[in-house]
Write a protein that holds these residues in place. Structure first.
Motif, PDB file in Angstrom:
ATOM      1  N   ASN A  11       0.860  -1.178   0.000  1.00 31.06           N
ATOM      2  CA  ASN A  11       0.000   0.000   0.000  1.00 31.06           C
ATOM      3  C   ASN A  11       0.900   1.233   0.000  1.00 31.06           C
ATOM      4  O   ASN A  11       1.561   1.528   0.995  1.00 31.06           O
ATOM      5  CB  ASN A  11      -0.896  -0.022   1.244  1.00 31.06           C
ATOM      6  CG  ASN A  11      -1.918   1.080   1.223  1.00 31.06           C
ATOM      7  OD1 ASN A  11      -1.726   2.119   0.592  1.00 31.06           O
ATOM      8  ND2 ASN A  11      -3.016   0.874   1.920  1.00 31.06           N
ATOM      9  N   VAL A  12       0.919   1.958  -1.112  1.00 34.27           N
ATOM     10  CA  VAL A  12       1.814   3.105  -1.271  1.00 34.27           C
ATOM     11  C   VAL A  12       1.462   4.267  -0.353  1.00 34.27           C
ATOM     12  O   VAL A  12       2.277   5.177  -0.176  1.00 34.27           O
ATOM     13  CB  VAL A  12       1.888   3.592  -2.744  1.00 34.27           C
ATOM     14  CG1 VAL A  12       2.409   2.483  -3.646  1.00 34.27           C
ATOM     15  CG2 VAL A  12       0.545   4.115  -3.226  1.00 34.27           C
ATOM     16  N   ASP A  16       6.642   2.735   4.221  1.00 35.72           N
ATOM     17  CA  ASP A  16       7.477   1.615   3.791  1.00 35.72           C
ATOM     18  C   ASP A  16       6.671   0.430   3.264  1.00 35.72           C
ATOM     19  O   ASP A  16       7.200  -0.399   2.529  1.00 35.72           O
ATOM     20  CB  ASP A  16       8.363   1.143   4.939  1.00 35.72           C
ATOM     21  CG  ASP A  16       9.454   2.143   5.282  1.00 35.72           C
ATOM     22  OD1 ASP A  16       9.725   3.037   4.452  1.00 35.72           O
ATOM     23  OD2 ASP A  16      10.036   2.020   6.378  1.00 35.72           O
ATOM     24  N   GLU A  17       5.412   0.326   3.635  1.00 39.58           N
ATOM     25  CA  GLU A  17       4.595  -0.779   3.151  1.00 39.58           C
ATOM     26  C   GLU A  17       4.465  -0.751   1.624  1.00 39.58           C
ATOM     27  O   GLU A  17       4.169  -1.754   1.001  1.00 39.58           O
ATOM     28  CB  GLU A  17       3.209  -0.770   3.793  1.00 39.58           C
ATOM     29  CG  GLU A  17       2.413  -1.998   3.422  1.00 39.58           C
ATOM     30  CD  GLU A  17       1.160  -2.163   4.238  1.00 39.58           C
ATOM     31  OE1 GLU A  17       0.090  -2.215   3.622  1.00 39.58           O
ATOM     32  OE2 GLU A  17       1.267  -2.254   5.469  1.00 39.58           O
ATOM     33  N   GLY A  18       4.727   0.377   1.012  1.00 36.63           N
ATOM     34  CA  GLY A  18       4.632   0.493  -0.439  1.00 36.63           C
ATOM     35  C   GLY A  18       5.884   0.075  -1.188  1.00 36.63           C
ATOM     36  O   GLY A  18       5.942   0.168  -2.417  1.00 36.63           O
ATOM     37  N   MET A 130      -1.306   7.420   5.270  1.00 38.57           N
ATOM     38  CA  MET A 130      -1.158   8.681   4.548  1.00 38.57           C
ATOM     39  C   MET A 130       0.266   9.230   4.581  1.00 38.57           C
ATOM     40  O   MET A 130       0.482  10.432   4.630  1.00 38.57           O
ATOM     41  CB  MET A 130      -2.155   9.718   5.044  1.00 38.57           C
ATOM     42  CG  MET A 130      -3.603   9.267   4.862  1.00 38.57           C
ATOM     43  SD  MET A 130      -3.992   8.672   3.192  1.00 38.57           S
ATOM     44  CE  MET A 130      -3.878  10.176   2.257  1.00 38.57           C
ATOM     45  N   THR A 131       1.244   8.346   4.563  1.00 38.41           N
ATOM     46  CA  THR A 131       2.640   8.750   4.469  1.00 38.41           C
ATOM     47  C   THR A 131       3.196   8.189   3.175  1.00 38.41           C
ATOM     48  O   THR A 131       3.460   7.000   3.076  1.00 38.41           O
ATOM     49  CB  THR A 131       3.453   8.227   5.676  1.00 38.41           C
ATOM     50  OG1 THR A 131       2.842   8.692   6.873  1.00 38.41           O
ATOM     51  CG2 THR A 131       4.887   8.709   5.604  1.00 38.41           C
ATOM     52  N   LEU A 171      10.015   8.310  -8.528  1.00 39.52           N
ATOM     53  CA  LEU A 171       8.851   7.563  -9.023  1.00 39.52           C
ATOM     54  C   LEU A 171       7.692   7.545  -8.031  1.00 39.52           C
ATOM     55  O   LEU A 171       6.549   7.336  -8.406  1.00 39.52           O
ATOM     56  CB  LEU A 171       9.244   6.117  -9.335  1.00 39.52           C
ATOM     57  CG  LEU A 171      10.338   5.915 -10.372  1.00 39.52           C
ATOM     58  CD1 LEU A 171      10.692   4.446 -10.469  1.00 39.52           C
ATOM     59  CD2 LEU A 171       9.916   6.465 -11.716  1.00 39.52           C
ATOM     60  N   ILE A 172       7.981   7.752  -6.765  1.00 40.81           N
ATOM     61  CA  ILE A 172       6.977   7.581  -5.712  1.00 40.81           C
ATOM     62  C   ILE A 172       5.761   8.506  -5.857  1.00 40.81           C
ATOM     63  O   ILE A 172       4.638   8.040  -5.710  1.00 40.81           O
ATOM     64  CB  ILE A 172       7.640   7.693  -4.318  1.00 40.81           C
ATOM     65  CG1 ILE A 172       8.519   6.454  -4.106  1.00 40.81           C
ATOM     66  CG2 ILE A 172       6.610   7.851  -3.204  1.00 40.81           C
ATOM     67  CD1 ILE A 172       9.364   6.490  -2.864  1.00 40.81           C
TER      68      ILE A 172
END
Length: 184
Positions: A11-12, A16-18, A130-131, A171-172
């Motif tokens: 999950n972006v 870091d989960e993204g 939301m990060t 890219l993020i």
């Protein structure tokens, strides 16, 4: 002809989960892959888990890039392993999508549809809603993740050519727009 899918899970919007999604987008922008008889596709799998089954079962080989939880390990620690031989310290309890992906792979195995699966994982630092972006520990792990992925693909007979210099952080901001199947 054998087919391989490199899929980024995460999950972006949760820091870091993204990393799985960001990393696959990074690899797609940076490299072109070649194999005399086999093909490779790259996919942002987001957090779809079970919704990915119709896609995943079409492949002979699957490489999953995701966060992995391992108690007592420093953030940014990189793992590379065959799913059937996961290290005992991996507990698959890092996030809801991680548990769902594990359940999806186990369900696919039960019905005989799971491709040969390899995991490239990294222990996360921050998983906050939301990060958008990666912490320094996870950014520092990207070169190691890249190295282990390229080594694994080379062992599978793939060659590669760098086609661009890419900064994963660049890219993020647009990562949520890339959720389509891309061919290498």
């Amino acid at each position: 002809m054998s087919t391989t899918l490199l899929i980024g899970i995460g999950n972006v919007l949760y820091a870091d989960e993204g990393i799985g999604v960001h990393f696959v987008n990074y690899i797609q922008e940076k490299y072109q892959f070649y194999h005399p008889t086999n093909s490779i596709d790259l996919l942002d799998g987001g957090t779809l888990a079970q919704g990915l089954i119709p896609i995943l079962c079409r492949y002979d080989n699957l490489i999953v890039v995701d966060t992995v939880n391992s108690p007592g390990v420093n953030p940014g620690e990189v793992y590379s392993f065959n799913f059937d031989q996961a290290p005992p310290e991996i507990d698959w309890q890092g996030s809801a999508h991680e548990v769902e992906m594990l359940q999806t792979l186990i369900m696919m195995e039960m019905v005989g549809d799971r491709p040969d699966t390899h995991v490239v994982g990294v222990t996360p630092t921050v998983i906050e809603p939301m990060t958008l972006g990666l912490t320094p520990s996870i950014q520092a792990a990207v070169p190691t993740m890249e190295k282990v992925l390229l080594k694994h693909l080379t062992e599978q007979g793939f060659t590669y050519q760098q086609k661009a210099e890419v900064d994963i952080n660049a890219l993020i901001p647009d990562s949520y727009k890339r959720g389509t199947l891309a061919y290498a």
